[in-house]
Design a protein around this motif. Structure first.
Motif, PDB file in Angstrom:
ATOM      1  N   LEU A 245      18.842  26.608 -70.640  1.00  0.00           N
ATOM      2  CA  LEU A 245      20.027  26.591 -69.781  1.00  0.00           C
ATOM      3  C   LEU A 245      20.373  25.198 -69.270  1.00  0.00           C
ATOM      4  O   LEU A 245      21.535  24.945 -68.939  1.00  0.00           O
ATOM      5  CB  LEU A 245      19.809  27.527 -68.577  1.00  0.00           C
ATOM      6  CG  LEU A 245      19.430  28.971 -68.898  1.00  0.00           C
ATOM      7  CD1 LEU A 245      19.083  29.723 -67.618  1.00  0.00           C
ATOM      8  CD2 LEU A 245      20.558  29.659 -69.646  1.00  0.00           C
TER       9      LEU A 245
ATOM     10  N   ILE B 225      21.177  26.794 -59.498  1.00  0.00           N
ATOM     11  CA  ILE B 225      21.365  27.939 -60.404  1.00  0.00           C
ATOM     12  C   ILE B 225      20.344  29.059 -60.219  1.00  0.00           C
ATOM     13  O   ILE B 225      20.611  30.203 -60.574  1.00  0.00           O
ATOM     14  CB  ILE B 225      21.409  27.513 -61.881  1.00  0.00           C
ATOM     15  CG1 ILE B 225      20.074  26.975 -62.355  1.00  0.00           C
ATOM     16  CG2 ILE B 225      22.520  26.529 -62.126  1.00  0.00           C
ATOM     17  CD1 ILE B 225      20.014  26.806 -63.863  1.00  0.00           C
TER      18      ILE B 225
ATOM     19  N   TYR C 288      17.059  37.611 -66.504  1.00  0.00           N
ATOM     20  CA  TYR C 288      16.180  37.485 -67.671  1.00  0.00           C
ATOM     21  C   TYR C 288      14.857  38.135 -67.300  1.00  0.00           C
ATOM     22  O   TYR C 288      14.330  37.901 -66.219  1.00  0.00           O
ATOM     23  CB  TYR C 288      15.936  36.023 -68.036  1.00  0.00           C
ATOM     24  CG  TYR C 288      17.164  35.274 -68.453  1.00  0.00           C
ATOM     25  CD1 TYR C 288      17.667  35.390 -69.745  1.00  0.00           C
ATOM     26  CD2 TYR C 288      17.827  34.448 -67.554  1.00  0.00           C
ATOM     27  CE1 TYR C 288      18.802  34.702 -70.130  1.00  0.00           C
ATOM     28  CE2 TYR C 288      18.970  33.751 -67.931  1.00  0.00           C
ATOM     29  CZ  TYR C 288      19.448  33.886 -69.220  1.00  0.00           C
ATOM     30  OH  TYR C 288      20.569  33.206 -69.596  1.00  0.00           O
TER      31      TYR C 288
ATOM     32  N   ARG D  60      22.368  31.841 -61.704  1.00  0.00           N
ATOM     33  CA  ARG D  60      23.836  31.859 -61.628  1.00  0.00           C
ATOM     34  C   ARG D  60      24.392  31.406 -62.966  1.00  0.00           C
ATOM     35  O   ARG D  60      23.959  30.417 -63.525  1.00  0.00           O
ATOM     36  CB  ARG D  60      24.319  30.894 -60.545  1.00  0.00           C
ATOM     37  CG  ARG D  60      24.119  31.383 -59.161  1.00  0.00           C
ATOM     38  CD  ARG D  60      24.657  30.374 -58.128  1.00  0.00           C
ATOM     39  NE  ARG D  60      24.403  30.857 -56.796  1.00  0.00           N
ATOM     40  CZ  ARG D  60      23.260  30.695 -56.151  1.00  0.00           C
ATOM     41  NH1 ARG D  60      22.274  30.049 -56.709  1.00  0.00           N
ATOM     42  NH2 ARG D  60      23.111  31.178 -54.934  1.00  0.00           N
ATOM     43  N   ASN D  61      25.402  32.125 -63.420  1.00  0.00           N
ATOM     44  CA  ASN D  61      26.145  31.733 -64.608  1.00  0.00           C
ATOM     45  C   ASN D  61      27.611  31.848 -64.223  1.00  0.00           C
ATOM     46  O   ASN D  61      28.218  32.908 -64.369  1.00  0.00           O
ATOM     47  CB  ASN D  61      25.810  32.639 -65.793  1.00  0.00           C
ATOM     48  CG  ASN D  61      26.493  32.193 -67.059  1.00  0.00           C
ATOM     49  OD1 ASN D  61      27.059  31.106 -67.123  1.00  0.00           O
ATOM     50  ND2 ASN D  61      26.445  33.045 -68.072  1.00  0.00           N
ATOM     51  N   GLY D  62      28.134  30.761 -63.685  1.00  0.00           N
ATOM     52  CA  GLY D  62      29.491  30.810 -63.149  1.00  0.00           C
ATOM     53  C   GLY D  62      29.478  31.657 -61.894  1.00  0.00           C
ATOM     54  O   GLY D  62      28.708  31.424 -60.974  1.00  0.00           O
TER      55      GLY D  62
ATOM     56  N   VAL E  70      22.843  36.317 -63.833  1.00  0.00           N
ATOM     57  CA  VAL E  70      22.281  36.773 -65.097  1.00  0.00           C
ATOM     58  C   VAL E  70      20.790  36.993 -64.867  1.00  0.00           C
ATOM     59  O   VAL E  70      20.121  36.168 -64.241  1.00  0.00           O
ATOM     60  CB  VAL E  70      22.494  35.726 -66.213  1.00  0.00           C
ATOM     61  CG1 VAL E  70      21.835  36.175 -67.505  1.00  0.00           C
ATOM     62  CG2 VAL E  70      23.971  35.462 -66.431  1.00  0.00           C
TER      63      VAL E  70
END
Length: 171
Positions: free
Chosen positions: A57, A100, A132, A124-126, A130
């Motif tokens: 990432l 993030i 995992y 954070r993704n935008g 997300v």
């Protein structure tokens, strides 16, 4: 009397559990180092796996991410940190991780047979988080003492550790 456990059986189970815990805690000299080493092993493995994921990432090598991650999570156990302890912490990378990373938890679940360790990483993704998950299996002799103690003494089949945010951490 149906469904009741005789007092003798309860006392025997309690005695067996106490003996087992004493045996598990000792590694010859009675200071519990072997038990602590299991926790160190799991912590190192969790940080390595999370750093590998974060390297997908962020544009940084996993080793640098691992050091930054340990700083962010306020890891202070010198046995978890590298033996030399000479890695320089990239504060900019720590700040980027802080931006993030939402949460990092480790959950041990007991299934008849092996334990399942689930490392859950939320980033954070935008505008969207997300999640995992990384699932591994561990023998009962390999899990941290706190996990086996919770199962033996309290009958818990799940033990959860919050690694990040560190203010909520229980490890």
């Amino acid at each position: 009397m149906t469904g009741e456990v005789p007092e003798e059986a309860t006392a025997t189970r309690s005695t067996i559990a106490q003996r087992l815990l004493r045996a598990v805690r000792k590694d010859g000299d009675g200071d519990g180092d072997q038990v602590d080493l299991r926790l160190v092993h799991h912590k190192r493995d969790v940080y390595r796996r999370v750093a590998d994921r974060m390297a997908q990432l962020l544009p940084a090598p996993p080793a640098a991410l691992g050091v930054a991650l340990m700083r962010l999570c306020e890891e202070d156990d010198p046995r978890v940190l590298s033996p030399g302890g000479g890695e320089r912490v990239d504060e900019a990378l720590v700040d980027r991780l802080r931006e993030i990373l939402i949460a990092l938890t480790v959950n041990f679940e007991y299934i008849e047979g092996p334990y399942v360790r689930v490392v859950e990483l939320v980033v954070r993704n935008g505008d969207k988080p997300v999640v995992y998950r990384n699932k591994t299996y561990a023998d009962g002799l390999d899990v941290p003492h706190r996990v086996t103690e919770a199962r033996i003494m309290a009958g818990e089949t799940e033990t959860r550790f919050t690694v990040y945010p560190p203010t909520a951490a229980g490890v």
